[in-house]
Design a protein around this motif. Structure first.
Motif, PDB file in Angstrom:
ATOM      1  N   ALA A 275       0.841  -1.192   0.000  1.00  9.99           N
ATOM      2  CA  ALA A 275       0.000   0.000   0.000  1.00  9.99           C
ATOM      3  C   ALA A 275       0.877   1.243   0.000  1.00  9.99           C
ATOM      4  O   ALA A 275       1.689   1.439   0.911  1.00  9.99           O
ATOM      5  N   SER A 290      -4.555   0.498  -4.474  1.00 11.04           N
ATOM      6  CA  SER A 290      -5.851  -0.060  -4.085  1.00 11.04           C
ATOM      7  C   SER A 290      -5.855  -0.610  -2.666  1.00 11.04           C
ATOM      8  O   SER A 290      -6.925  -0.808  -2.091  1.00 11.04           O
ATOM      9  N   HIS A 291      -4.700  -0.859  -2.068  1.00 13.62           N
ATOM     10  CA  HIS A 291      -4.656  -1.464  -0.736  1.00 13.62           C
ATOM     11  C   HIS A 291      -4.507  -0.435   0.379  1.00 13.62           C
ATOM     12  O   HIS A 291      -4.268  -0.814   1.530  1.00 13.62           O
ATOM     13  N   ARG A 293      -5.526   1.810   3.269  1.00 11.86           N
ATOM     14  CA  ARG A 293      -6.606   1.800   4.245  1.00 11.86           C
ATOM     15  C   ARG A 293      -6.424   2.960   5.224  1.00 11.86           C
ATOM     16  O   ARG A 293      -5.303   3.384   5.494  1.00 11.86           O
ATOM     17  N   MET A 295      -7.650   4.310   9.094  1.00  9.83           N
ATOM     18  CA  MET A 295      -8.317   4.001  10.354  1.00  9.83           C
ATOM     19  C   MET A 295      -9.315   5.113  10.672  1.00  9.83           C
ATOM     20  O   MET A 295      -9.359   6.151  10.009  1.00  9.83           O
ATOM     21  N   GLN A 347     -13.298   3.170   9.949  1.00 10.44           N
ATOM     22  CA  GLN A 347     -12.151   2.279  10.019  1.00 10.44           C
ATOM     23  C   GLN A 347     -12.137   1.307   8.843  1.00 10.44           C
ATOM     24  O   GLN A 347     -13.138   0.673   8.525  1.00 10.44           O
ATOM     25  N   GLY A 348     -10.976   1.226   8.158  1.00 11.24           N
ATOM     26  CA  GLY A 348     -10.801   0.264   7.076  1.00 11.24           C
ATOM     27  C   GLY A 348     -11.472   0.645   5.778  1.00 11.24           C
ATOM     28  O   GLY A 348     -11.793  -0.229   4.983  1.00 11.24           O
ATOM     29  N   VAL A 349     -11.712   1.911   5.535  1.00  8.41           N
ATOM     30  CA  VAL A 349     -12.354   2.304   4.288  1.00  8.41           C
ATOM     31  C   VAL A 349     -11.419   1.990   3.122  1.00  8.41           C
ATOM     32  O   VAL A 349     -10.205   1.946   3.266  1.00  8.41           O
ATOM     33  N   ASN A 350     -12.009   1.788   1.942  1.00 14.03           N
ATOM     34  CA  ASN A 350     -11.219   1.443   0.770  1.00 14.03           C
ATOM     35  C   ASN A 350     -10.953   2.682  -0.071  1.00 14.03           C
ATOM     36  O   ASN A 350     -11.313   3.800   0.288  1.00 14.03           O
ATOM     37  N   GLU A 353     -14.004   4.914  -1.198  1.00 15.76           N
ATOM     38  CA  GLU A 353     -14.586   5.745  -0.152  1.00 15.76           C
ATOM     39  C   GLU A 353     -13.672   6.925   0.196  1.00 15.76           C
ATOM     40  O   GLU A 353     -14.155   8.008   0.547  1.00 15.76           O
ATOM     41  N   ARG A 382      -2.809   3.760   6.744  1.00  9.66           N
ATOM     42  CA  ARG A 382      -2.101   2.498   6.679  1.00  9.66           C
ATOM     43  C   ARG A 382      -1.487   2.328   5.291  1.00  9.66           C
ATOM     44  O   ARG A 382      -1.936   1.538   4.472  1.00  9.66           O
TER      45      ARG A 382
END
Length: 388
Positions: A275, A290-291, A293, A295, A347-350, A353, A382
């Motif tokens: 990422a 694309s990876h 992320r 928080m 948390q963890g949106v792609n 988003e 992240r």
């Protein structure tokens, strides 16, 4: 399809005979896999790796471009050009009288560069790039005189000569104005160099070859070794590190060429890239993989505009007051702050988003860079932040 062989069957024979049988089995297995291979959606080894030792070499040389239309070096400011011309004429039996300073405008001193591809043989032609090192304004219409091209070891590997192709042009006026399109001080000579010496290259002799990945990745290296072992038999390949994979191969050069052709067609599922967020600080371009992320974090971003205006006022004294007219400075400060709306990252949106949230607040590329840097400092991003 798994094809393997058992070396213990050949222990009774001489080592050379056993090695010849193993080479034949390796080559036969490779040819069989090539014939039976089905099309796949994965990447080929040919597209993600190269064979160790098979590489190009850079060549560089110095030469003269003649035949310019008054756009060459000013010899008073580039004395090395005159020195080169005198040395060239001396080799043809022409001696320039001492204490003379020829004022030439149609000659330019240039550097000549080229890439010598692997396995290049004497007589093959190379494309060369020519660029001025003096103050010549254009190489359009010039012709490069024979210039030797040397490698890092100082040996001559090619000879360059030919007409220079320039894609740009420049026009200057007597008042100092100038119009320039592209870069007229450099150009190319297609097939302008002839290879004179072959670069020694070790291509055979041992029982292994090494494949080097174009992009270091432990996952991809493991997948390459696994794909080769699956296609050609167990223990055929092993990953040495994140870049190199050692593969058992025939020692005969002729068989090794066919074997490498088979290896290049093996399909591999490469590992997914880490990422990363790439930021170009010069153009403001932002690329998010694309990876990436994020928080849970709340972001509010707005722009603060401060305008300071200074002007001078004239202060006139009262009539008959015997005062003096003076100039008094006056400074006005105006502060404007745009309306900033706060938005929340779950948390963890792609990636979709993230882009949607940033677009909703109308953030420009520069604002997006500031938001991403702040998220990184807060520990909510992240991903690796790379500024180029």
């Amino acid at each position: 399809m798994n094809i393997s062989f058992e070396p213990r069957r050949f222990r009774a024979g001489p080592p050379a005979m056993r090695r010849a049988v193993i080479d034949s089995l390796l080559l036969s297995a490779a040819l069989l896999i090539m014939a039976c291979a089905a099309p796949a959606r994965a990447d080929r080894i040919k597209d993600i790796a190269t064979v160790s030792g098979v590489r190009s070499n850079q060549l560089v040389g110095y030469g003269l471009v003649v035949g310019l239309d008054g756009t060459g070096d000013q010899t008073t400011q580039a004395p090395f050009t005159i020195q080169s011309i005198e040395n060239m004429l001396l080799r043809f039996g022409v001696t320039v009288p001492p204490n003379t300073n020829p004022q030439l405008k149609n000659v330019a001193a240039v550097t000549v560069t080229a890439d010598l591809p692997p396995f290049a043989k004497p007589g093959q032609m190379l494309d060369v790039t020519v660029a001025t090192i003096g103050n010549a304004s254009s190489l359009r219409g010039g012709n490069l005189i024979m210039a030797p091209l040397r490698g890092a070891d100082g040996q001559i590997y090619a000879m360059a000569q030919g007409n220079v192709v320039v894609s740009g042009f420049g026009i200057a006026g007597k008042d100092g104005s100038r119009i320039s399109v592209n870069v007229p001080s450099s150009g190319r000579i297609p097939n302008g160099a002839s290879v004179e010496r072959e670069v020694p290259m070790h291509f055979g002799g041992d029982g292994h070859l090494v494949l080097n990945l174009n992009t270091p990745d432990f996952t991809t290296a493991a997948h390459v070794a696994e794909a080769i072992n699956k296609a050609l038999g167990a223990d055929t390949a092993e990953a040495l590190d994140a870049v190199s994979i050692r593969v058992a191969a025939p020692s005969s050069p002729s068989q090794r060429i066919t074997y490498i052709a088979t290896l290049e067609s093996v399909d591999v599922d490469p590992g997914e890239a880490a990422a990363r967020v790439i930021i170009n600080s010069r153009t403001g371009t932002v690329v998010i993989s694309s990876h990436v992320r994020v928080m849970a974090a709340a972001v509010a971003h707005g722009s603060l505009s401060v305008t300071i205006t200074e002007r001078n006022d004239v202060s006139q004294p009262a009539p008959f007051s015997q005062g003096q007219t003076v100039v008094t400075p006056r400074t006005s400060i105006d502060v404007q702050q745009a309306d900033a709306r706060m938005f929340v990252f779950q948390q963890g949106v792609n990636l979709d988003e993230i882009v949607r949230a940033v677009n909703q607040v109308g953030a420009a590329p520069g604002d997006l860079v500031a938001i991403l840097e702040a998220l990184k400092e807060a520990g909510a991003l992240r991903a690796e932040l790379v500024v180029i």
